[in-house]
Design an enzyme around this catalytic site. Structure first.
Site, PDB file in Angstrom:
ATOM      1  N   HIS A  83      -4.642 -71.423 -36.245  1.00 18.15           N
ATOM      2  CA  HIS A  83      -4.228 -70.258 -35.065  1.00 18.15           C
ATOM      3  C   HIS A  83      -5.357 -70.324 -34.127  1.00 18.15           C
ATOM      4  CE1 HIS A  83      -1.767 -69.327 -38.618  1.00 18.15           C
ATOM      5  NE2 HIS A  83      -0.786 -69.139 -37.635  1.00 18.15           N
ATOM      6  N   SER A 113       4.728 -78.669 -40.117  1.00 17.68           N
ATOM      7  CA  SER A 113       5.181 -78.715 -38.739  1.00 17.68           C
ATOM      8  C   SER A 113       4.120 -79.397 -38.006  1.00 17.68           C
ATOM      9  CB  SER A 113       5.431 -77.393 -38.299  1.00 17.68           C
ATOM     10  OG  SER A 113       4.491 -76.717 -38.394  1.00 17.68           O
TER      11      SER A 113
END
Length: 766
Positions: free
Chosen positions: A699, A438
């Site tokens: 993250h 993604s």
């Protein structure tokens, strides 16, 4: 006469409309200040306390609320801030708290991993050189707030010291016994202050007691609870276990505590057998977990009442029982009230957190009065209607699963043979670069999707928008110089939801959000019927992307076990059977991609470890069918079709054999956030297939330097074959911004080239 008390173990912190997430992210983005954040989160917390009070819960948990993660809360409560962060002692600033979780410009975030076998992630405590101190008594603050502001005599909740230590990591000389001695006095101080304040019950969560407990660990547990009983005599401690049956049951129920909480949903068989064999101390209160805190289906209340009576009959000497969920309700959505868009047979069968409180209250009333509330009949009838629904009797699906033993589940040739043919076909460089799948889901992408879903955009207009995004990111990947490209997944909301929307047997809620990690919330699908393939799901976008470049573009699918583990799953058939249904459907999608000319296909299994049973005796059977489900999905492709998979944020060292058994040509796996610790596993275990160890943490918003990634690559190449090594981030990039994504990938591509040059120089003896 026995006394029955209703209780809850924890409540979802995110709010009905994810108010919690929105407030924290507004603070991170500078839209509100710290004072406004505290005010907003305080409102959410108090709303949840009032709700539980209104639902008739007598023991309302306080201290279960968090600004990010409950394990991180305990870490900072004891001042255990990693040394790389600027911290001088005393109460931990909020900026430091979030930096530990997310990283900042000068320091990497702490490791994040799965909370036992759930889809929740916690921040792993790092116990090193810093000496612990009690920076503030967080449970005491929550207890005071509930009492003074709402008049609620709450039940403070703390993570047990044993579980905290088992979840922690430290230096090579780390000793759980040594750290227990350091932390126990502070832990006792927390409890003493709660007792002095008047707390009548304190819930201490020890889920680690359902995993393997060695003789040494048992001695440590006995030492901890012996010290608590001695130093805080008279404190009513409820030692709470969940997620499975208690290990060392006979010794655990003999600990000097007032109550023991057991899970009679996920640990039903083991806990019932232990009660039959060893009984239960007459001077203790049993917390009976009867309502499933991890799934969203109504409880069969008449059946639960029968179980409650059977449990009570096994311990006739007890005078008090606590009726509660199997675990904290953190793992289910907040409220099912808005779910009026589902078929009625499904809608009436749901019970989210608020509805589970009603079930606890109903069971409590029935136990106290002997009369079953109206909810009993309503629940029973709803579940019977669901059981008879046509979606659960798809003959072709059931027949296909019944022949699973003769279904192909092996590739037509071994990896060494496939690899040569695949390399001849693709002619990739040494250390090929790629991403996980993604790319950034910008506000523009999300807005376009909403306009399409609301009917403001036609499907044609939306498809044009998605195609433009795909082309933009194909061009960006070409410019950066990546070797294997992806289409970016701009048409997808969530990696499980996207596929569930296209597979019969799935349904989707409007507000069924649960917390996955930090402010990341997911909306798991409901698997309520037999799952089958209906039509191709990913071919259009992937084939379009491939038409734009001469480089290979990977097809991107979510694997059967991850779809299973990241969904709320029907409970009338085994999870193994559901996994095979999904696998057979995905096989047809893999074959459709191959037929369309897509011959690199990634089937992601980030949640394979998530379903890992907590008891060692159960793990082999799970891994056998989980691996088989993956191979059913991927085994029918040609030799030259390269199968990839991806895993992230789990402990993998104890299942490397099963990972290898997947027989994927390439696996990408997280190693950056755990600071390369997985690499140590390969020093003792050879991995003979293609592998990419994630070289940076996606993250965290920080952009890692080229030097950091070169160091990570060099470390990995000490134990892995450079001919089989790939270079990639550790996860998908949907949550990152475009600028930071491009900057990080440019550094990654440069790091790969530097590493290739170093290998070339070394081979020439330069």
């Amino acid at each position: 006469m026995s006394k029955y008390v209703s209780s809850n173990l924890g409540f979802p912190r995110i709010g009905r409309e994810r108010e919690w997430k929105k407030a924290i992210e507004a603070f991170w983005n500078g839209k509100i200040n710290e004072g406004e954040l505290h005010d907003r989160l305080s409102d959410i917390r108090r709303t949840h306390w009032r709700l539980q009070q209104e639902k008739g819960i007598e023991l309302i948990p306080v201290g279960d609320f968090s600004y990010y993660d409950q394990v991180l809360d305990m870490t900072v409560m004891f001042g255990l801030v990693p040394e790389r962060f600027e911290y001088k002692g005393g109460p931990v600033p909020l900026a430091t708290y979030y930096a530990i979780a997310r990283g900042n410009e000068s320091a990497a975030a702490s490791e994040m991993t799965k909370w036992f076998n759930t889809n929740y992630h916690y921040i792993v405590p790092e116990l090193g050189g810093r000496e612990p101190e009690l920076t503030k008594n967080t449970p005491l603050e929550a207890y005071r707030e509930a009492k003074s502001e709402l008049g609620i005599e709450g039940k403070p909740v703390l993570l047990g010291l044993y579980t905290f230590l088992k979840l922690s990591k430290g230096t090579p000389s780390f000793s759980i016994e040594e750290w227990s001695r350091k932390l126990l006095p502070l832990y006792v101080q927390v409890l003493r202050e709660l007792q002095e304040e008047g707390a009548s019950w304190v819930q201490i969560d020890e889920p680690a007691l359902v995993t393997s407990v060695s003789d040494e660990d048992l001695e440590l547990v006995q030492e901890i609870y012996g010290a608590i009983a001695q130093e805080v005599p008279g404190l009513a401690v409820l030692l709470q276990t969940y997620f499975d049956s208690a290990e060392r049951y006979e010794q655990i129920v003999s600990l000097p505590v007032k109550g023991i909480g057991l899970d009679f949903v996920h640990g039903k068989a083991g806990n019932l057998e232990a009660l039959r064999q060893y009984g239960f101390p007459a001077d203790k209160t049993l917390g009976i977990g009867l309502i499933d805190g991890r799934n969203i289906w109504r409880t069969d209340l008449p059946e639960a009442q029968v179980l409650l009576e059977a449990i009570a009959a096994l311990i006739p000497g007890s005078s008090e029982y606590i009726i509660q969920p199997s675990c904290s309700l953190l793992h289910v959505p907040v409220s099912a009230q808005a779910e009026n868009g589902l078929p009625s047979v499904l809608q009436e069968s749901l019970a989210f957190a608020e509805e589970k409180l009603d079930e606890i209250n109903a069971l409590s009333i029935a136990a106290k009065t002997g009369d079953a509330p109206a909810l009993f009949a309503k629940s029973k009838e709803a579940l019977q209607r669901l059981a008879g629904d046509a979606s659960r009797s798809r003959r072709e699906v059931q027949e296909a699963v019944s022949t699973i033993s003769v279904q192909p589940s092996e590739r037509s040739s071994v990896f060494s043979s496939r690899r040569l043919k695949q390399q001849a076909k693709w002619n990739l460089p040494l250390l090929p670069t790629t991403t996980i799948g993604s790319f950034p889901q910008t506000a523009e992408v999300r807005a376009a999707r909403q306009k399409w879903r609301k009917g403001e955009w036609s499907t044609e207009k939306y498809d044009e928008f998605v195609a433009a995004e795909i082309k933009k990111w194909i061009d960006i990947q070409e410019e950066i110089g990546l070797d294997v490209l992806v289409h970016g997944e701009f048409e997808r909301t969530d990696m499980v939801e996207f596929f569930g929307e296209k597979l019969p047997g799935f349904a989707f809620t409007r507000g069924g959000w649960v917390q996955s990690y930090g402010t990341r919330c997911v909306k798991p699908p409901l698997i309520y019927g037999d799952v089958e393939f209906d039509r191709p799901m990913t071919v259009k976008e992937t084939a379009f992307a491939q038409s734009l470049t001469s480089k290979p573009v990977k097809g991107m699918l979510t694997g059967p076990v991850t779809i299973l583990n990241w969904s709320f799953v029907r409970s009338d058939i085994s999870r193994e059977t559901v996994a095979y249904q999904i696998a057979l459907a995905l096989r047809k999608e893999v074959e459709a991609l191959e037929e369309a000319g897509i011959t690199m296909i990634q089937v992601d299994e980030p949640a394979l470890r998530e379903g890992f049973p907590l008891k060692p005796k159960d793990r082999s059977a799970y891994l056998d069918w989980a691996v088989k489900a993956f191979k059913i999905s991927t085994s029918t492709v040609r030799e030259t079709t390269q199968i990839h998979t991806h895993m992230c944020y789990c402990e993998f060292h104890d299942m490397l054999d099963s990972i290898q058994a997947l027989d994927a040509d390439v696996i990408s796996i997280e190693t950056s956030r755990s600071h390369g610790e997985l690499i140590r596993s390969f020093e003792e275990n050879t991995y003979p297939l293609g592998i990419g160890l994630g070289v940076y943490d996606i993250h965290s918003p920080r952009v890692p330097s080229e030097e950091e990634m070169v160091a990570m690559i060099s470390r990995a190449l000490q134990v892995l074959d450079p001919e089989l090594f790939w270079i990639n981030p550790d996860c998908g990039l949907k949550t990152r911004g475009q600028e930071e994504t491009v900057a990080a990938l440019k550094n990654m591509a440069s790091a790969a080239q530097r590493s290739r040059n170093s290998l070339a120089s070394a081979s020439l003896g330069i």
